[in-house]
Design an enzyme around this catalytic site. Sequence first.
Site, PDB file in Angstrom:
ATOM      1  N   GLY A  92       4.045 -21.936 -18.834  1.00 24.07           N
ATOM      2  CA  GLY A  92       2.686 -22.031 -19.330  1.00 24.07           C
ATOM      3  C   GLY A  92       2.275 -20.805 -20.113  1.00 24.07           C
TER       4      GLY A  92
ATOM      5  N   ASP B  54      -2.351 -28.792 -17.027  1.00 24.06           N
ATOM      6  CA  ASP B  54      -3.747 -28.845 -17.478  1.00 24.06           C
ATOM      7  C   ASP B  54      -3.918 -29.279 -18.927  1.00 24.06           C
ATOM      8  OD1 ASP B  54      -4.590 -28.025 -15.001  1.00 24.06           O
ATOM      9  OD2 ASP B  54      -4.689 -25.912 -15.527  1.00 24.06           O
TER      10      ASP B  54
ATOM     11  N   MET C 118      -7.454 -31.104 -10.525  1.00 23.43           N
ATOM     12  CA  MET C 118      -7.065 -29.811 -11.092  1.00 23.43           C
ATOM     13  C   MET C 118      -7.757 -29.548 -12.431  1.00 23.43           C
ATOM     14  SD  MET C 118      -3.118 -29.237 -10.066  1.00 23.43           S
ATOM     15  CE  MET C 118      -2.731 -28.606  -8.416  1.00 23.43           C
TER      16      MET C 118
ATOM     17  N   GLU D  53     -11.779 -28.706 -10.701  1.00 23.64           N
ATOM     18  CA  GLU D  53     -11.936 -27.593  -9.751  1.00 23.64           C
ATOM     19  C   GLU D  53     -12.692 -26.419 -10.370  1.00 23.64           C
ATOM     20  OE1 GLU D  53      -8.152 -25.718  -8.662  1.00 23.64           O
ATOM     21  OE2 GLU D  53      -7.302 -26.320 -10.576  1.00 23.64           O
TER      22      GLU D  53
ATOM     23  N   ARG E  39     -18.816 -38.075   0.331  1.00 23.83           N
ATOM     24  CA  ARG E  39     -17.593 -37.519   0.894  1.00 23.83           C
ATOM     25  C   ARG E  39     -16.711 -36.873  -0.172  1.00 23.83           C
ATOM     26  NH1 ARG E  39     -17.148 -40.214   5.991  1.00 23.83           N
ATOM     27  NH2 ARG E  39     -19.273 -39.916   6.711  1.00 23.83           N
TER      28      ARG E  39
ATOM     29  N   HIS F 166      -2.331 -30.334  -4.415  1.00 25.69           N
ATOM     30  CA  HIS F 166      -0.971 -30.223  -4.937  1.00 25.69           C
ATOM     31  C   HIS F 166      -0.264 -31.546  -5.196  1.00 25.69           C
ATOM     32  CE1 HIS F 166      -1.679 -26.107  -3.620  1.00 25.69           C
ATOM     33  NE2 HIS F 166      -0.718 -25.780  -4.446  1.00 25.69           N
ATOM     34  N   VAL F 167      -0.760 -32.651  -4.662  1.00 26.56           N
ATOM     35  CA  VAL F 167      -0.076 -33.920  -4.957  1.00 26.56           C
ATOM     36  C   VAL F 167      -0.083 -34.208  -6.455  1.00 26.56           C
ATOM     37  CG1 VAL F 167      -0.348 -35.107  -2.748  1.00 26.56           C
ATOM     38  CG2 VAL F 167      -2.179 -35.245  -4.429  1.00 26.56           C
TER      39      VAL F 167
END
Lengths: 341, 341, 341, 341
Positions: free
Chosen positions: C102, C127, C169, C222, C266, C272-273
């Site tokens: 990256g 990303d 992410m 995030e 909720r 990480h998946v």
Amino acid sequence: MRIGILTAGGDCPGLNAVIRSVVHRAVVGHGDEVIGFEDGFKGLLDGHFRPLDLNAVSGILARGGTILGSARLERDRLREAAEHCAELSTRYGIDALIPIGGEGTLTAARMLSDAGMPVVGVPKTIDNDISATDRTFGFDTAVGVATEAIDRLKTTAESHQRVMVVEVMGRHAGWIALESGMAGGAHGICLPERHFQVDDLVKMVEERFARGKKFAVICVAEGAHPAEGSMPYAKGEIDQFGHERFQGIGNRLAAELELRLGKEARPVILGHVQRGGTPTAYDRVLATRFGWNAVEAVHRGDFGRMTALRGTEIVMAPLADAVTRLKTVPSDRMYEAESVF
Amino acid sequence: MRIGILTAGGDCPGLNAVIRSVVHRAVVGHGDEVIGFEDGFKGLLDGHFRPLDLNAVSGILARGGTILGSARLERDRLREAAEHCAELSTRYGIDALIPIGGEGTLTAARMLSDAGMPVVGVPKTIDNDISATDRTFGFDTAVGVATEAIDRLKTTAESHQRVMVVEVMGRHAGWIALESGMAGGAHGICLPERHFQVDDLVKMVEERFARGKKFAVICVAEGAHPAEGSMPYAKGEIDQFGHERFQGIGNRLAAELELRLGKEARPVILGHVQRGGTPTAYDRVLATRFGWNAVEAVHRGDFGRMTALRGTEIVMAPLADAVTRLKTVPSDRMYEAESVF
Amino acid sequence: MRIGILTAGGDCPGLNAVIRSVVHRAVVGHGDEVIGFEDGFKGLLDGHFRPLDLNAVSGILARGGTILGSARLERDRLREAAEHCAELSTRYGIDALIPIGGEGTLTAARMLSDAGMPVVGVPKTIDNDISATDRTFGFDTAVGVATEAIDRLKTTAESHQRVMVVEVMGRHAGWIALESGMAGGAHGICLPERHFQVDDLVKMVEERFARGKKFAVICVAEGAHPAEGSMPYAKGEIDQFGHERFQGIGNRLAAELELRLGKEARPVILGHVQRGGTPTAYDRVLATRFGWNAVEAVHRGDFGRMTALRGTEIVMAPLADAVTRLKTVPSDRMYEAESVF
Amino acid sequence: MRIGILTAGGDCPGLNAVIRSVVHRAVVGHGDEVIGFEDGFKGLLDGHFRPLDLNAVSGILARGGTILGSARLERDRLREAAEHCAELSTRYGIDALIPIGGEGTLTAARMLSDAGMPVVGVPKTIDNDISATDRTFGFDTAVGVATEAIDRLKTTAESHQRVMVVEVMGRHAGWIALESGMAGGAHGICLPERHFQVDDLVKMVEERFARGKKFAVICVAEGAHPAEGSMPYAKGEIDQFGHERFQGIGNRLAAELELRLGKEARPVILGHVQRGGTPTAYDRVLATRFGWNAVEAVHRGDFGRMTALRGTEIVMAPLADAVTRLKTVPSDRMYEAESVF
């Protein structure tokens, strides 16, 4: 005949398959009418319902959730329902009620049944913890989702020499953790049924690294507990805001392992993705069989019981059996999985 | 102890999970050695084998196929094996053999067992047709693949007002057709266990169109047969090259339906995709349990038997039971599925 | 020729496909030798490497992670590498280095290139935030995983009349949130590129409920931030242990919405998946093309550049372009998605 | 404004996402009315249509097929439509028509546009063969389905030392075969764009077996052709019933390879599963963007054109560009894939 149906408690993949199956069997097979109460017992008490014909259930077999909606039960209102159940049957003109739900729903179903309502239950729980049936629908889907997550996490854990802690559903019974842990090849599995020693997990990870396997995946049920005193670092105190310092065992265990191992440990909390979405083929078949057999039980007048899987057969089990004892993971199944701590 | 293992017959998802489980349990649990014979009984006779330690089975749990290879058996060479089985055990220094396979393999396993070799079988069949066990691994994966195909075909059938005929595996037993047909909501299901009347299928499709549902999906097992005389148009004669005019029932049924209905009917033959690839979580768990219990049986000296699922338990069944009677779809299961013709 | 290859930075699906492609093209197409450095630049500095032939890359195309391992870079050691890069090339006898990574990795690659090492970069980021290329591999897989989660959450949200907040992410660029939010049909999308007003989200949910749609799914990156003062209830203070009261925006937003709406909200944190597991077909093709074209660039002597997708073509872009400007979501793309807040 | 929309030609995943997006943008963004014609141009001519509001498109984003139905066009009736298009616009009171379809549909759209109807096209083809756009929705889903099949077939091929021939869609353009072949790591890829020599395939397989890789997977587009005389054994004659001895290139190539190689070679014809079912996230995003931009074009009065992807942007391309030249696989892309024969 006129049959009422409702779904109550937490949703789970396969509910719609049961509804569809009940309607198909009742309408096509017997010429019955079916009505669906909305939002569980609430709809029964408040008179919210709608007729369910073939069109109403078209295309729902593979859809997650429940087209009837669901709501948690309030005990008081349930007692109210039990007291007036003869009146309720008359009001809606129903000859039988098929409630689909978990422990709470089946307890309520039993109350109604004891009060004289003709009830045939269909058991439902993601957690597979109802002892009267070999399996419940929804469980296979949840295990599938969790297993796919573990599959994915293994490759990223391996690339970064990390420990991954996956928290899966299961407050009182560890079936999802056990089966997804086995299916995903988790190196450690922690269940509500046995307090685990963090020391043992630390040792296992260290031995893996010593053998050149530089990662580990640990699958932990949300209801798993460490043995007392075995998590000295990540204590989970209550902070000044009344919040636990760690929300859930997954976060806490990852923090403890990172401190003890000196290696990155990351938590993944699967949460609600386990209970949503398209059911697996297994769950669709089981749900369809439950629905079909519930209608047959209604027509046989076999009330006060619920559908259950025994081996390859669908049988009828007393509603009482559903709620007396939680089906937890027995020791020999833990032993079989090898990696239960 | 030193344990030999081999995979024989057609491959199926979960074989590697059994191999891995046997190695894990034997090596870690008992300190055994494991050797794997290549290409089934051929490897046993020709001396092609390799040691299987933890590294050899690392990462294979979720992989389809078999790392040991497989080959169909020749009866003569098997008899040769049976005659020399004492010698074979001595040659490889093995205390037990765990053959994993279907009806043919388990028959062979029984021959070897009768001739004195210490054998623990593990049943395997995509078709789920072994009567001694509730389920076999690989079946759930095959049903899952077929169900996903039906799900996909429904949307395209609906858009084009077509009839889709999906041919799935199952030469003698219709379990895959039954369960994927139920899970996918197929409007017609044809099984080897019951000769179907094309007239009935035609009528069902016409009624659907009359009700405004302008498509239909029919799921047919490769071994399904039309009742005599019920397919007057698509006759399936043998042409001058010795080839059938229609290869398989799926192609033939689609042709017949198109002619009879005056609507487009398209066949889809799923074929080998049903037996390859990553096993479902269900199959991985069952395969892992079979492997673990096979090793325990070896250590108990429980020979001449095979692992089997009964309800939620793994039990040991006589090898003889595996091969005496094919487990076909009983009438009550057909009735339950509603759409079996 | 002898080519070195390494993977650095966070892992992402498709890394193995690049490695495999480089080896195939170099070895089969050009008769080159390839060596792989382990754990990124660390392996280059510390001399940990292994030869990569066709067997070494067999079966890795569909596997997540990186067979070479990866590690975050330390700036000091990188400077060390740049100072000694001529020596390093000589030590390993490599004619070119292909670093896959990256922003950080490509900055390092540029340092090495400026210091005289023949470098061809391959960009990698989950990303999709590298401006020199239309897309990066791994992104499509991450979007796919997030979309499947939203699909699943919708059904469970609907059954329980809940608001679901999915955190995906994207620390600085909101591409994953944008595309998975669009693909999943999220009712609200929050990106790092625009501070969102919680009031607007509250209003949207209330309007949905007023229209009879009794659930909502909100997809939040995030790195998304609420406009100042717009989250009065869930403040995210730091507690006495130095921990934020809410870990992450997903948890915080769900708490705020629950308080403001008086309805269950909720959070689900995918984590990480999103970066593990089998790459999608799209990512495998893009990664394979990047690998192939990197080797061709090496053979053309086209150094100091990196592979990039422009439209349907793979072109070479200056390494400088990769790192000067982060590719964030522009306003017109937000507008197009309708539900960006 | 009042906008008409229709879907024509073969269905493909993402059609519903376009319809939903058009309705959302038009109704919510502009306060328009939308009506949907049923079964393509047939509905336009015969007056079969229905209003499409937000409820009508609720829940269809992830559903395959088209809720409006589709039908192949008859050229005569289209000419009729073109002649009366002013009248048609008046009859339905529509200010613009958005036809979604492939080459044929876009040709028809151009006829209507030339005749004066305000038309904005949306291109659709599973095959990705429209030259005016980098990609079309549906293609990614088809490639994904084909890639998963190749993944599955590899494990079963390897276990049995077999050659697998997978036939995928693509009559005139080989994009699906190219990309699924690359993504699945097929050892041979055969495209309509280049006549292949069976000798070369035979040699490749034999070399693989000689190197110890005892299986091969060949991915062949349905429109691929062998070089003349290169299939001496499997000739594909027409039999006495007017049927080809081999239906399709997949069956024929497998027969030829089995005869030439003396090894088992099995065909798998994927067929309609490639065009049905849930679209991938990529296709849902592209379809949604196409729909949104089509409505914007209508409001700008940008008629006679169609939406197209160029790089990361959605642009408007003349309808003429869609149909002048088929976008086939160029030589440099074949070269890049390495295994194109």
